[in-house]
Design a protein around this motif. Structure first.
Motif, PDB file in Angstrom:
ATOM      1  N   PHE A 179       3.712  43.471  53.390  1.00 33.69           N
ATOM      2  CA  PHE A 179       2.886  43.009  54.495  1.00 33.69           C
ATOM      3  C   PHE A 179       2.256  44.219  55.170  1.00 33.69           C
ATOM      4  O   PHE A 179       2.925  45.214  55.438  1.00 33.69           O
ATOM      5  N   SER A 180       0.959  44.118  55.464  1.00 31.08           N
ATOM      6  CA  SER A 180       0.294  45.192  56.206  1.00 31.08           C
ATOM      7  C   SER A 180      -0.864  44.634  57.015  1.00 31.08           C
ATOM      8  O   SER A 180      -1.458  43.624  56.665  1.00 31.08           O
ATOM      9  N   ILE A 181      -1.128  45.312  58.115  1.00 32.06           N
ATOM     10  CA  ILE A 181      -2.286  45.021  58.958  1.00 32.06           C
ATOM     11  C   ILE A 181      -3.095  46.293  59.062  1.00 32.06           C
ATOM     12  O   ILE A 181      -2.572  47.345  59.446  1.00 32.06           O
ATOM     13  N   HIS A 182      -4.360  46.207  58.688  1.00 37.90           N
ATOM     14  CA  HIS A 182      -5.297  47.327  58.820  1.00 37.90           C
ATOM     15  C   HIS A 182      -6.318  46.904  59.859  1.00 37.90           C
ATOM     16  O   HIS A 182      -6.968  45.872  59.704  1.00 37.90           O
ATOM     17  N   CYS A 183      -6.445  47.676  60.930  1.00 34.98           N
ATOM     18  CA  CYS A 183      -7.337  47.307  62.027  1.00 34.98           C
ATOM     19  C   CYS A 183      -8.395  48.386  62.238  1.00 34.98           C
ATOM     20  O   CYS A 183      -8.071  49.573  62.311  1.00 34.98           O
ATOM     21  N   MET A 184      -9.643  47.945  62.321  1.00 32.21           N
ATOM     22  CA  MET A 184     -10.760  48.824  62.673  1.00 32.21           C
ATOM     23  C   MET A 184     -11.439  48.204  63.889  1.00 32.21           C
ATOM     24  O   MET A 184     -11.825  47.035  63.844  1.00 32.21           O
ATOM     25  N   GLU A 185     -11.560  48.979  64.952  1.00 29.27           N
ATOM     26  CA  GLU A 185     -12.312  48.558  66.129  1.00 29.27           C
ATOM     27  C   GLU A 185     -13.427  49.574  66.290  1.00 29.27           C
ATOM     28  O   GLU A 185     -13.178  50.777  66.333  1.00 29.27           O
ATOM     29  N   TYR A 186     -14.677  49.080  66.365  1.00 26.78           N
ATOM     30  CA  TYR A 186     -15.783  50.026  66.382  1.00 26.78           C
ATOM     31  C   TYR A 186     -16.971  49.524  67.189  1.00 26.78           C
ATOM     32  O   TYR A 186     -17.147  48.343  67.420  1.00 26.78           O
ATOM     33  N   SER A 187     -17.758  50.489  67.585  1.00 24.73           N
ATOM     34  CA  SER A 187     -19.065  50.270  68.204  1.00 24.73           C
ATOM     35  C   SER A 187     -19.971  51.343  67.598  1.00 24.73           C
ATOM     36  O   SER A 187     -19.549  52.090  66.703  1.00 24.73           O
ATOM     37  N   SER A 188     -21.180  51.464  68.081  1.00 26.25           N
ATOM     38  CA  SER A 188     -22.079  52.470  67.514  1.00 26.25           C
ATOM     39  C   SER A 188     -21.540  53.880  67.716  1.00 26.25           C
ATOM     40  O   SER A 188     -21.758  54.753  66.880  1.00 26.25           O
ATOM     41  N   GLY A 189     -20.790  54.125  68.785  1.00 26.68           N
ATOM     42  CA  GLY A 189     -20.327  55.475  69.065  1.00 26.68           C
ATOM     43  C   GLY A 189     -18.857  55.732  68.843  1.00 26.68           C
ATOM     44  O   GLY A 189     -18.428  56.882  68.755  1.00 26.68           O
ATOM     45  N   ASP A 190     -18.033  54.687  68.745  1.00 28.93           N
ATOM     46  CA  ASP A 190     -16.584  54.874  68.660  1.00 28.93           C
ATOM     47  C   ASP A 190     -15.994  54.132  67.473  1.00 28.93           C
ATOM     48  O   ASP A 190     -16.506  53.093  67.062  1.00 28.93           O
ATOM     49  N   LEU A 191     -14.888  54.681  66.955  1.00 28.45           N
ATOM     50  CA  LEU A 191     -14.133  54.033  65.884  1.00 28.45           C
ATOM     51  C   LEU A 191     -12.659  54.311  66.096  1.00 28.45           C
ATOM     52  O   LEU A 191     -12.253  55.468  66.264  1.00 28.45           O
ATOM     53  N   GLU A 192     -11.864  53.262  66.118  1.00 28.42           N
ATOM     54  CA  GLU A 192     -10.411  53.377  66.108  1.00 28.42           C
ATOM     55  C   GLU A 192      -9.923  52.641  64.874  1.00 28.42           C
ATOM     56  O   GLU A 192     -10.320  51.506  64.623  1.00 28.42           O
ATOM     57  N   GLU A 193      -9.053  53.289  64.114  1.00 31.61           N
ATOM     58  CA  GLU A 193      -8.547  52.706  62.874  1.00 31.61           C
ATOM     59  C   GLU A 193      -7.063  52.994  62.762  1.00 31.61           C
ATOM     60  O   GLU A 193      -6.622  54.110  63.031  1.00 31.61           O
ATOM     61  N   ALA A 201      -6.958  40.510  74.231  1.00 30.30           N
ATOM     62  CA  ALA A 201      -8.164  40.165  74.984  1.00 30.30           C
ATOM     63  C   ALA A 201      -9.408  40.583  74.203  1.00 30.30           C
ATOM     64  O   ALA A 201      -9.409  41.591  73.488  1.00 30.30           O
ATOM     65  N   GLU A 202     -10.447  39.788  74.342  1.00 29.57           N
ATOM     66  CA  GLU A 202     -11.720  40.090  73.696  1.00 29.57           C
ATOM     67  C   GLU A 202     -12.266  41.401  74.257  1.00 29.57           C
ATOM     68  O   GLU A 202     -12.213  41.633  75.460  1.00 29.57           O
ATOM     69  N   LYS A 203     -12.744  42.248  73.372  1.00 34.39           N
ATOM     70  CA  LYS A 203     -13.298  43.534  73.774  1.00 34.39           C
ATOM     71  C   LYS A 203     -14.802  43.533  73.561  1.00 34.39           C
ATOM     72  O   LYS A 203     -15.369  42.582  73.043  1.00 34.39           O
ATOM     73  N   SER A 204     -15.429  44.634  73.936  1.00 35.57           N
ATOM     74  CA  SER A 204     -16.871  44.769  73.722  1.00 35.57           C
ATOM     75  C   SER A 204     -17.166  45.451  72.398  1.00 35.57           C
ATOM     76  O   SER A 204     -18.317  45.745  72.096  1.00 35.57           O
ATOM     77  N   THR A 205     -16.130  45.722  71.602  1.00 34.83           N
ATOM     78  CA  THR A 205     -16.309  46.330  70.286  1.00 34.83           C
ATOM     79  C   THR A 205     -16.011  45.296  69.206  1.00 34.83           C
ATOM     80  O   THR A 205     -15.290  44.327  69.440  1.00 34.83           O
ATOM     81  N   VAL A 206     -16.554  45.531  68.023  1.00 38.80           N
ATOM     82  CA  VAL A 206     -16.220  44.687  66.874  1.00 38.80           C
ATOM     83  C   VAL A 206     -14.809  45.070  66.430  1.00 38.80           C
ATOM     84  O   VAL A 206     -14.479  46.249  66.330  1.00 38.80           O
ATOM     85  N   ARG A 207     -13.989  44.060  66.167  1.00 38.37           N
ATOM     86  CA  ARG A 207     -12.627  44.302  65.695  1.00 38.37           C
ATOM     87  C   ARG A 207     -12.441  43.582  64.371  1.00 38.37           C
ATOM     88  O   ARG A 207     -12.609  42.371  64.281  1.00 38.37           O
ATOM     89  N   TRP A 208     -12.092  44.362  63.319  1.00 36.67           N
ATOM     90  CA  TRP A 208     -11.803  43.800  62.002  1.00 36.67           C
ATOM     91  C   TRP A 208     -10.328  44.009  61.727  1.00 36.67           C
ATOM     92  O   TRP A 208      -9.853  45.135  61.649  1.00 36.67           O
ATOM     93  N   ILE A 209      -9.615  42.914  61.587  1.00 37.59           N
ATOM     94  CA  ILE A 209      -8.187  42.950  61.286  1.00 37.59           C
ATOM     95  C   ILE A 209      -8.016  42.399  59.876  1.00 37.59           C
ATOM     96  O   ILE A 209      -8.331  41.242  59.615  1.00 37.59           O
ATOM     97  N   ASN A 210      -7.532  43.245  58.964  1.00 39.40           N
ATOM     98  CA  ASN A 210      -7.288  42.815  57.587  1.00 39.40           C
ATOM     99  C   ASN A 210      -5.782  42.692  57.391  1.00 39.40           C
ATOM    100  O   ASN A 210      -5.040  43.648  57.618  1.00 39.40           O
ATOM    101  N   ILE A 211      -5.354  41.506  56.987  1.00 38.65           N
ATOM    102  CA  ILE A 211      -3.939  41.259  56.738  1.00 38.65           C
ATOM    103  C   ILE A 211      -3.732  41.063  55.249  1.00 38.65           C
ATOM    104  O   ILE A 211      -4.384  40.213  54.633  1.00 38.65           O
ATOM    105  N   ALA A 212      -2.851  41.857  54.677  1.00 35.98           N
ATOM    106  CA  ALA A 212      -2.493  41.725  53.265  1.00 35.98           C
ATOM    107  C   ALA A 212      -1.017  41.371  53.182  1.00 35.98           C
ATOM    108  O   ALA A 212      -0.216  41.766  54.037  1.00 35.98           O
ATOM    109  N   GLY A 213      -0.675  40.604  52.156  1.00 32.70           N
ATOM    110  CA  GLY A 213       0.711  40.177  51.986  1.00 32.70           C
ATOM    111  C   GLY A 213       0.999  38.878  52.703  1.00 32.70           C
ATOM    112  O   GLY A 213       1.970  38.758  53.448  1.00 32.70           O
TER     113      GLY A 213
END
Length: 185
Positions: free
Chosen positions: A18-32, A48-60
Motif C-alpha cells: 500500500f502506498s500514497i503518493h501526493c503532489m500538491e502544486y500551483s504555478s509556483g509551488d510543488l509539494e510531493e 480542507a480544500e486548498k487553492s492548489t491542485v492536489r493529486w493523490i495516487n493510491i496503489a495497493g
C-alpha cells in the motif's frame, strides 16, 4: 456472492504494498511526498480544500482497511469505493455536481512486454484528484515529470486539466498496446 450494496471487499488477485503518493502544486509551488499508510498521510495533510491542485495516487487497493480509512476521511461513499475494489466490473462513470468518477481498465506492457490489464479509478472533487490503482506502475510517470519540471501548461491549469491528462495517458497506453499486439501488415 450476494452482498449488501456498498460492502468493501477487494475482488482482484493482485497483492501489492500500500502506498500514497501526493503532489500538491500551483504555478509556483510543488509539494510531493510518499506515505505507507493513511494515518501517515492524514498526519501531514489537511483534508480542507486548498487553492492548489492536489493529486493523490493510491496503489495497493488490496489493502481494504486502508482504503476504508481513506474513503471515510475524504467522505467518499461506499458505493463508489465498492466500484473501485470490484476490479472485474465493466468500466463505469458517475457524475454529480460534487464529483466526477471514472472506473476504467488500464492496459499497458510491463518491462518484458507482457500485456497487463488492471482496474483504474479516478475520482475528482474540487481541486483534488484521487487515482486508485491495483499496483504502482509507470503509466503516469510522464505526467509527474511534467508537473515537477513545469513542462507544458499543466502547472498553470486547474484540476480538470490534470484529469484530462490522466485519461489521455491511459488512452495513449491503449493505443500503444494495440499497435504492439496488432499483426504486422
Amino acid at each position: 456472492m450476494n452482498m449488501v450494496p456498498g460492502t468493501l471487499i477487494y475482488k482482484g488477485t493482485s497483492v501489492e504494498a500500500f502506498s500514497i503518493h501526493c503532489m500538491e502544486y500551483s504555478s509556483g509551488d510543488l509539494e510531493e511526498a510518499e506515505y505507507g499508510s493513511v494515518q501517515a498521510f492524514l498526519t501531514e495533510h489537511s483534508l480542507a480544500e486548498k487553492s492548489t491542485v492536489r493529486w493523490i495516487n493510491i496503489a495497493g487497493i488490496n489493502h481494504v482497511d486502508e482504503i476504508k480509512k481513506f474513503s471515510e476521511a475524504f467522505n467518499i461513499s461506499n458505493l463508489i469505493m465498492e466500484q473501485v475494489l470490484h476490479v472485474s466490473n465493466h468500466s463505469s462513470n458517475q457524475y454529480s455536481e460534487a464529483f466526477i468518477f471514472n472506473d476504467i481498465k488500464k492496459v499497458y506492457t510491463d518491462d518484458e512486454f507482457n500485456l497487463i490489464n488492471e482496474n483504474m479509478s479516478i475520482f475528482k472533487r474540487g481541486l483534488t484528484i484521487i487515482t486508485f490503482q491495483e499496483k504502482e506502475d509507470h503509466v503516469f510517470e510522464q505526467i509527474r515529470q511534467r508537473i515537477r519540471g513545469k513542462e507544458g501548461k499543466i502547472r498553470n491549469q486547474a484540476s480538470e486539466y490534470l484529469y484530462y491528462c490522466l485519461i489521455d495517458a491511459l488512452r495513449d497506453y491503449y493505443l500503444g498496446c494495440l499497435l504492439y499486439t496488432s499483426p504486422s501488415q
